[in-house]
Design a protein around this motif. Structure first.
Motif, PDB file in Angstrom:
ATOM      1  N   ALA A  42      -6.250   3.946  -0.051  1.00 16.98           N
ATOM      2  CA  ALA A  42      -4.896   3.463   0.221  1.00 16.98           C
ATOM      3  C   ALA A  42      -4.386   4.002   1.554  1.00 16.98           C
ATOM      4  O   ALA A  42      -3.740   3.277   2.330  1.00 16.98           O
ATOM      5  N   GLY A  77       2.356   1.648  -3.317  1.00 16.38           N
ATOM      6  CA  GLY A  77       1.328   2.047  -4.272  1.00 16.38           C
ATOM      7  C   GLY A  77       1.108   3.551  -4.278  1.00 16.38           C
ATOM      8  O   GLY A  77       0.862   4.150  -5.333  1.00 16.38           O
ATOM      9  N   ILE A 108      -3.319  -4.370  -3.262  1.00 16.98           N
ATOM     10  CA  ILE A 108      -4.046  -3.086  -3.234  1.00 16.98           C
ATOM     11  C   ILE A 108      -5.374  -3.232  -3.983  1.00 16.98           C
ATOM     12  O   ILE A 108      -5.724  -2.425  -4.850  1.00 16.98           O
ATOM     13  N   SER A 125     -10.453   8.083  -5.133  1.00 14.73           N
ATOM     14  CA  SER A 125     -10.714   6.948  -4.240  1.00 14.73           C
ATOM     15  C   SER A 125      -9.450   6.153  -3.954  1.00 14.73           C
ATOM     16  O   SER A 125      -9.278   5.628  -2.846  1.00 14.73           O
ATOM     17  N   PHE A 126      -8.557   6.052  -4.931  1.00 13.79           N
ATOM     18  CA  PHE A 126      -7.355   5.241  -4.729  1.00 13.79           C
ATOM     19  C   PHE A 126      -6.540   5.765  -3.557  1.00 13.79           C
ATOM     20  O   PHE A 126      -6.145   5.001  -2.671  1.00 13.79           O
ATOM     21  N   TYR A 127      -6.289   7.064  -3.529  1.00 14.76           N
ATOM     22  CA  TYR A 127      -5.430   7.620  -2.477  1.00 14.76           C
ATOM     23  C   TYR A 127      -6.135   7.620  -1.124  1.00 14.76           C
ATOM     24  O   TYR A 127      -5.510   7.348  -0.093  1.00 14.76           O
ATOM     25  N   TYR A 136       0.832  -1.213   0.000  1.00 16.89           N
ATOM     26  CA  TYR A 136       0.000   0.000   0.000  1.00 16.89           C
ATOM     27  C   TYR A 136       0.867   1.264   0.000  1.00 16.89           C
ATOM     28  O   TYR A 136       0.561   2.235  -0.707  1.00 16.89           O
ATOM     29  N   TYR A 158     -11.973   0.505  -7.011  1.00 16.02           N
ATOM     30  CA  TYR A 158     -12.774   1.732  -7.042  1.00 16.02           C
ATOM     31  C   TYR A 158     -12.185   2.765  -8.004  1.00 16.02           C
ATOM     32  O   TYR A 158     -12.915   3.575  -8.576  1.00 16.02           O
ATOM     33  N   GLN A 159     -10.875   2.722  -8.174  1.00 18.94           N
ATOM     34  CA  GLN A 159     -10.273   3.607  -9.176  1.00 18.94           C
ATOM     35  C   GLN A 159     -10.724   3.205 -10.577  1.00 18.94           C
ATOM     36  O   GLN A 159     -11.018   4.056 -11.424  1.00 18.94           O
ATOM     37  N   ASP A 160     -10.811   1.889 -10.827  1.00 21.01           N
ATOM     38  CA  ASP A 160     -11.289   1.412 -12.122  1.00 21.01           C
ATOM     39  C   ASP A 160     -12.752   1.768 -12.360  1.00 21.01           C
ATOM     40  O   ASP A 160     -13.191   1.876 -13.514  1.00 21.01           O
ATOM     41  N   PRO A 198      -8.633  -0.286  -3.307  1.00 17.11           N
ATOM     42  CA  PRO A 198      -8.383   1.024  -3.933  1.00 17.11           C
ATOM     43  C   PRO A 198      -8.319   0.947  -5.458  1.00 17.11           C
ATOM     44  O   PRO A 198      -8.841   1.827  -6.156  1.00 17.11           O
ATOM     45  N   THR A 199      -7.700  -0.109  -5.988  1.00 14.46           N
ATOM     46  CA  THR A 199      -7.601  -0.258  -7.439  1.00 14.46           C
ATOM     47  C   THR A 199      -8.974  -0.489  -8.064  1.00 14.46           C
ATOM     48  O   THR A 199      -9.284   0.054  -9.145  1.00 14.46           O
TER      49      THR A 199
END
Length: 653
Positions: free
Chosen positions: A315, A137, A296, A310-312, A134, A302-304, A299-300
């Motif tokens: 994370a 990432g 990860i 959302s990723f940061y 994380y 929701y980013q997709d 976060p990945t």
């Protein structure tokens, strides 16, 4: 031959427990219920939400991971009741190790303690490795890319293709925190867990707004891995509830442990179960389960989905939750080692500061193993090694509850003062007898004794309450083991009224009834093992109507029912406990059944590694523990006293 006899006797020797000293702590009591919840939920939510859930969804159960969470959660909540009972009986550091030592014997206790050491080591390694992923990432993989370019080698399913440096760093930093103060580490864990809880609420809410039922219904459907996948996923998910053991290990550092620890266990288990279930629903409904990443993952995902930022956010939430989980996993190691060291089953490898609870001499060997595992072993392989130690430990605690409930001898603390003040639970052997007998106020109340040390408590009672105490006319030096006031004249051997003991049958257990219940319990465990293997490994033969599979299945089911009825019909020890596991024997038997079903579906590689670790532990026990145990000194003293008594009885010619 005599040496072999002594060895087998050593296997079954139990920890001698003095009820008067059970609440005499070797540490400063500075933890409260929020500290314990921080330890329990911090470990559970961190590793559960950010590591184990995504692994189970992608590799073991698919969308049916929801059912896996329910099975694991029910087993954990019921196991929490068993742990709560033993925590009030034996509020000492060491948790399940101490419970088993006082109930089943020394060898079983060593196996449980040794397996929980491995569980905490692997848990720390998994958490540290995920924390490193994380953190890297958030840096766009800069650290991993650098090590991959300069220190790459050929990896496989078991080994990484380059050393992972970050986990070693976070393990070292977290360990330094425990040198200072146990209160500081638990307070930090509670703060991190609270902040992580806010992030988890965001994960659930965002998932609700992106629900698509096609993620459950599109091929391969809701059950892509079948029944075996659901149970295997439940077995893996069970590791997220290891916070129970860490909370119990902190009993000697907790204020009012008799009240605080059971409440913390039950609260932590229920909240963790609900939160993990909600996160699993949100993730499986909002994102295709087969597209989840191995690292990860949330976060990945929701980013997709196109959720900006959302990723940061998630994370950072992962870093907070995994830090709390790392504190929880390391927290239990020195306390377990301390307890085993005090019983001299292990060589002194850990020293704790009695005033602060901080580790003065770091548990170098366990943390060194955790560093090596996190640096060179892949995350998926480490996850496969989880849960087995916890399942074995929790199953043994359920067995201990059944064992002590059907024994004529009570183990640990009990509630001595009934209906007066639930805090007064000491068993005593020296009494004060004020003349308070008042026949006019005798309404059938049971006899109650007051200790010398509790004169202050007696003086604080109201006048009416004092006159309700019936004091016996006994010599001052008399002793007792059980009082009338702690006997519950219930004619049923179980708390359930489904099966009643016929009138005229003794309501207190004897050696004969205890032996009957023990044999029935052993047969129940064997039948559960057969049932598990038939359901898991011969399900196809069972569905096709194979005679041998059907016969084994029916015999195991009938045996389970019969042994349950036999256990229920035996009288229980009616001592009034400070906390009782509800519906004994049904709850402990259900825990044993579910846990053994989950254990049967864990990876054979996990069993192999566990067997190797257990073999190393048995070598340690036979070389050091069996010869240096504190209980062997007590046994030798009893032998000497017995020989002296026999000599005194021998007539002089």
């Amino acid at each position: 031959m005599e040496q072999c006899k002594r060895i087998f006797q050593a296997f079954g020797r139990r920890k001698n427990v003095d009820p008067k000293n059970l609440l005499v702590s070797r540490f400063r009591r500075n933890l409260n219920i929020f500290d314990l919840i921080g330890i329990g939920m911090g470990g559970s939510l961190g590793i559960g939400v950010y590591i184990v859930i995504s692994y189970v969804i992608k590799h073991q159960a698919g969308p049916s991971a929801v059912l896996s969470v329910i099975i694991a959660g029910v087993a954990a909540v019921l196991s929490g009741f068993c742990y709560s009972e033993f925590t009030t009986r034996l509020p000492q550091a060491g948790s399940s190790y101490v419970f088993v030592y006082a109930s089943l014997g020394e060898l079983s206790a060593f196996v449980i303690g040794w397996s929980m050491i491995l569980e905490n080591i692997v848990l720390a390694a998994v958490t540290a490795k995920a924390w490193g992923q994380y953190f890297d990432g958030l840096l766009n993989g800069t650290i991993h890319s650098y090590t991959l370019d300069h220190l790459q080698w050929t990896g496989d399913e078991f080994l990484t293709n380059c050393p992972d440096i970050l986990p070693c760093g976070i393990l070292f930093i977290t360990s330094l925190l425990f040198v200072c103060n146990a209160k500081a580490s638990t307070l930090l864990s509670f703060i991190l867990t609270t902040m992580n809880g806010l992030v988890i609420i965001c994960i659930i809410c965002v998932g609700i707004f992106h629900v698509r039922h096609e993620n459950w219904t599109d091929p391969p459907g809701f059950f892509p891995f079948g029944l075996t996948g659901i149970i295997a996923g439940a077995g893996t998910l069970f590791c997220i509830f290891t916070g129970i053991d860490s909370m119990c290990s902190s009993s000697e550092e907790t204020r009012e442990p008799i009240k605080t620890v059971p409440r913390a266990i039950i609260t932590s288990n229920i909240l963790t179960f609900v939160i993990i279930l909600c996160v699993t629903l949100a993730v499986t409904l909002s994102y295709p389960w087969y597209n989840l990443q191995d690292s990860i993952a949330i976060p990945t995902a929701y980013q997709d989905k196109g959720v900006n930022g959302s990723f940061y956010v998630f994370a950072i939430g992962g870093l907070l939750g995994l830090t709390a989980a790392l504190i929880s996993s390391i927290h239990g190691i020195p306390r377990l080692l301390f307890s085993m060291k005090m019983d001299r089953l292990l060589y002194p490898c850990c020293l704790l500061n009695p005033d602060t609870g901080g580790v003065l001499k770091l548990t170098i060997f366990p943390l060194l193993i955790a560093c090596i595992l996190s640096m060179f072993v892949t995350l998926n392989m480490l996850i496969q090694m989880l849960a087995l130690g916890s399942l074995v430990s929790y199953t043994c605690v359920a067995v201990c509850v059944l064992h002590v409930r059907y024994q004529p001898i009570h183990v640990g603390l009990f509630q001595e003062y009934e209906d007066l003040n639930e805090d007064k639970y000491f068993q005593s052997t020296d009494f004060v007898y004020p003349t308070l007998f008042n026949p006019k106020t005798n309404n059938g109340l049971s006899k109650t004794f007051i200790e010398k040390s509790e004169i202050g408590f007696y003086n604080r009672l109201s006048k009416d309450t004092k006159h309700q105490l019936i004091m016996p006319d006994k010599p001052r030096d008399s002793t007792y083991h059980k009082m009338d006031s702690v006997i519950n004249d219930t004619p049923s051997g179980s708390q359930s009224s489904l099966f009643q003991i016929p009138p005229g049958v003794a309501i207190e257990p004897s050696n004969a009834t205890s032996m009957t219940s023990s044999i029935a319990l052993i047969v129940f465990i064997i039948a559960t093992t057969v049932f598990s293997f038939i359901v898991i490994f011969a399900s196809n033969s069972l569905f096709t109507g194979s005679w041998w599979a059907t016969a084994c299945f029916l015999i195991s089911v009938i045996t389970l029912i019969v042994t349950t009825i036999v256990i229920v019909k035996q009288p229980q020890n009616q001592t009034s406990l400070l906390f009782k596991t509800p519906y004994v024997p049904f709850v402990p038997l259900l825990v044993i059944f579910i846990n053994m079903l989950m254990m049967s579906l864990l990876s054979y590689k996990a069993w192999l590694r566990f067997s190797i670790w257990l073999f190393l532990g048995l070598i340690v026990y036979f070389i050091y523990g069996i010869r240096h145990s504190t209980e062997i000194e007590i046994d030798d003293q009893e032998v000497v006293l017995y020989e002296i008594t026999d000599q005194e009885r021998t007539p002089i010619k």
